[in-house]
Design an enzyme around this catalytic site. Structure first.
Site, PDB file in Angstrom:
ATOM      1  N   ASP A   1       0.851  -1.179   0.000  1.00  0.00           N
ATOM      2  CA  ASP A   1       0.000   0.000   0.000  1.00  0.00           C
ATOM      3  C   ASP A   1       0.891   1.235   0.000  1.00  0.00           C
ATOM      4  O   ASP A   1       1.578   1.512   0.988  1.00  0.00           O
ATOM      5  CB  ASP A   1      -0.904  -0.029   1.241  1.00  0.00           C
ATOM      6  CG  ASP A   1      -1.931   1.101   1.263  1.00  0.00           C
ATOM      7  OD1 ASP A   1      -1.741   2.094   0.537  1.00  0.00           O
ATOM      8  OD2 ASP A   1      -2.915   0.988   2.021  1.00  0.00           O
ATOM      9  N   HIS A   2       0.860   1.987  -1.113  1.00  0.00           N
ATOM     10  CA  HIS A   2       1.791   3.106  -1.264  1.00  0.00           C
ATOM     11  C   HIS A   2       1.429   4.306  -0.397  1.00  0.00           C
ATOM     12  O   HIS A   2       2.180   5.285  -0.346  1.00  0.00           O
ATOM     13  CB  HIS A   2       1.846   3.541  -2.731  1.00  0.00           C
ATOM     14  CG  HIS A   2       3.203   4.005  -3.166  1.00  0.00           C
ATOM     15  ND1 HIS A   2       4.298   4.044  -2.319  1.00  0.00           N
ATOM     16  CD2 HIS A   2       3.664   4.457  -4.359  1.00  0.00           C
ATOM     17  CE1 HIS A   2       5.345   4.485  -2.961  1.00  0.00           C
ATOM     18  NE2 HIS A   2       4.997   4.755  -4.215  1.00  0.00           N
ATOM     19  N   ARG A   3       0.296   4.258   0.305  1.00  0.00           N
ATOM     20  CA  ARG A   3      -0.036   5.341   1.230  1.00  0.00           C
ATOM     21  C   ARG A   3       0.874   5.325   2.445  1.00  0.00           C
ATOM     22  O   ARG A   3       1.213   6.377   3.006  1.00  0.00           O
ATOM     23  CB  ARG A   3      -1.500   5.231   1.685  1.00  0.00           C
ATOM     24  CG  ARG A   3      -2.533   5.474   0.612  1.00  0.00           C
ATOM     25  CD  ARG A   3      -3.931   5.235   1.148  1.00  0.00           C
ATOM     26  NE  ARG A   3      -4.126   3.853   1.584  1.00  0.00           N
ATOM     27  CZ  ARG A   3      -5.258   3.372   2.100  1.00  0.00           C
ATOM     28  NH1 ARG A   3      -6.297   4.197   2.269  1.00  0.00           N
ATOM     29  NH2 ARG A   3      -5.353   2.106   2.452  1.00  0.00           N
TER      30      ARG A   3
ATOM     31  N   VAL B   1       3.562   2.696   2.701  1.00  0.00           N
ATOM     32  CA  VAL B   1       4.823   2.031   2.376  1.00  0.00           C
ATOM     33  C   VAL B   1       5.387   2.685   1.119  1.00  0.00           C
ATOM     34  O   VAL B   1       4.811   2.558   0.032  1.00  0.00           O
ATOM     35  CB  VAL B   1       4.618   0.518   2.150  1.00  0.00           C
ATOM     36  CG1 VAL B   1       5.962  -0.139   1.818  1.00  0.00           C
ATOM     37  CG2 VAL B   1       3.980  -0.129   3.364  1.00  0.00           C
TER      38      VAL B   1
END
Length: 499
Positions: free
Chosen positions: A469-471, A473
């Site tokens: 999850d790029h939010r 990580v």
């Protein structure tokens, strides 16, 4: 026609066997009208959005009606079966109002199953026994579990006018109470436990009344039941867990064969209804894909040394009797990588706008089953030794394949592994399990030409894929975790130096 009073008929409602579930599908009835049931006996199997669960009846009596046929999806809280708990002795007193209960014919036709008669709480003359009991409950009564209603009250009713003249028609037990004498000893308080725990206690031969509860509000947990059964373990471990009691009737009761068929053929097409686990999985994957911004990274590695270590561990005396395979060491490698990069083991709290870093790892293992994709997890996997992790993995996979995974086993996961390599697939871009920040996909391990020590040699090679999850990580953190897993699998001795 034999009649039944309101007080003699108990309506067993569809319970919430998970956390916040709203409906369940009746897969199979194990009883039919006229059968005698006992407290704790499994009467049906239902499928929720998370798992298939067997429901035990919480009282003794005779089945009077099944309100829904097999294949019907029923809302939590709706009555599914009516049981006469009076013991079936004769007619009711002449002065008592009659509570009509749907007959078997009323539930045999699918078109009639959802009809109003099945919803008895709407009829004032047939109010649910839970509501009647609640009127006589004092403020000191304990709460009960969803779907069980309130235990029968021991409060005596005032005799009706004219009771003396109708005395010859009143059963002995009621007449004794009217005279101020109890015909039976006081009913003990019913132990609080969820249906799966009651089923476990029945299988292990544990009387719940003797178990000391450790759960909130005095609820008995699975651990409590296992602890109570521990002294008898030597005598019971030799035999496998028994299936439902022999008196259970296996034949379908009310549903026509077409109702329970999972798919139907239109000639050129086959249509499969989307419900239960598949419906929940579809909704969860869509929600995950369009909520969390996914990023996937890949790495191809030489795992020849890891496979050699697997063979050595199979001969180790501490691992005897355990299933040792590459998945075990990959799981351990991921746990070590998380320990080195703890921020990967987190979740996104949208409401609070916070990142929640977990100091424990509940390791999910994606498992393909006949009911669909399930992701049960190993609780506190980070704290387990290698033999303990191997035992937990074997139990998790076998339970899932047998369709016995409980809803609790699929809740609270923090990070997941999916092994697509068992299907011969090289790799993929896995979608996050909702509420988690990372998922690792394992590709097929194949013998391939590889440059090793300056020479091209045949080596065991696989590709790993990590979605996150790029939010919460970023690319650096995700890359570090994947690189650590790869380094451990290429050089397994790092399991010692990095642990």
């Amino acid at each position: 026609m034999t009649t039944m009073t309101e007080a003699s008929v108990r309506e067993f409602k569809m319970p919430d066997v998970g956390e916040g579930l709203t409906e369940a599908e009746i897969l199979k009835w194990y009883v039919q009208p006229g059968d005698t049931v006992t407290d704790g006996q499994v009467v049906c199997e239902v499928e929720t959005a998370k798992a298939a669960v067997e429901l035990p009846i919480p009282y003794d009596g005779v089945v009077r009606a099944l309100h829904f046929p097999e294949g019907t999806t029923v809302d939590v809280g709706m009555s599914i079966i009516a049981v006469d708990v009076s013991g079936g002795a004769g007619d009711a007193p002449a002065a008592a109002p009659v509570a009509e209960v749907p007959t078997q014919a009323a539930v045999q036709t699918p078109a009639q199953a959802p009809a109003a008669p099945a919803r008895q709480p709407e009829a004032p003359q047939a109010a649910p026994p839970e509501a009647e009991a609640a009127k006589s409950v004092g403020s000191g009564r304990q709460p009960v579990l969803v779907g069980y209603g309130v235990a029968a009250s021991s409060t005596k009713r005032r005799p009706r006018k004219g009771a003396e003249t109708a005395a010859p028609q009143v059963p002995d037990a009621i007449q004794a109470e009217l005279n101020g004498h109890s015909a039976a000893p006081a009913v003990r308080e019913r132990p609080l436990a969820k249906p799966p725990v009651r089923k476990l206690a029945k299988d292990l031969g544990v009387d719940l009344a003797t178990v000391v509860p450790s759960g909130p509000d005095g609820i008995i947990t699975r651990e409590d039941v296992h602890a109570a059964a521990a002294p008898a373990a030597p005598a019971t471990q030799a035999a496998p867990v028994a299936e439902p009691a022999p008196q259970v009737t296996q034949a379908p009761v009310t549903a026509p064969a077409a109702v329970s068929v999972p798919s139907y053929d239109t000639g050129r097409e086959t249509r499969v209804p989307v419900k239960g686990v598949r419906k929940a999985t579809a909704a969860a994957m869509v929600g995950s894909a369009f909520t969390a911004p996914h990023v996937t990274e890949f790495v191809t590695i030489d795992v020849t040394r890891t496979l050699k270590l697997v063979e050595e561990l199979k001969q180790d005396k501490d691992m005897q009797g355990l299933r040792v395979n590459p998945l075990l060491l990959i799981a351990r490698a991921l746990l070590v990588a998380i320990k080195r990069n703890p921020e990967i083991n987190a979740s996104w709290d949208e409401a609070a706008q916070e990142i929640v870093v977990k100091h424990y790892v509940n390791l999910g293992i994606a498992a393909a089953t006949p009911r669909g994709l399930l992701v049960p997890n190993i609780k506190d996997a980070h704290a387990k030794t290698l033999p303990q992790l191997a035992e937990s993995l074997a139990e998790l996979v076998s339970t899932a394949r047998e369709g016995r995974t409980s809803p609790a086993a699929m809740q609270g996961g923090t990070v997941t592994i999916t092994n697509v390599g068992v299907f011969g697939v090289d790799t993929g871009t896995p979608i996050l399990n909702p509420g988690e920040s990372a998922i690792l996909a394992i590709g097929a391990i194949k013998l391939q030409p590889w440059v090793h020590k300056g020479k091209v040699k045949p080596r065991q090679v696989t590709t790993l894929a990590l979605s996150f999850d790029h939010r919460l990580v970023d690319g650096e953190l995700g890359s570090k975790v994947l690189a650590d897993v790869a380094a451990i699998l290429e050089q397994p001795k790092k399991l010692i130096t990095w642990s």
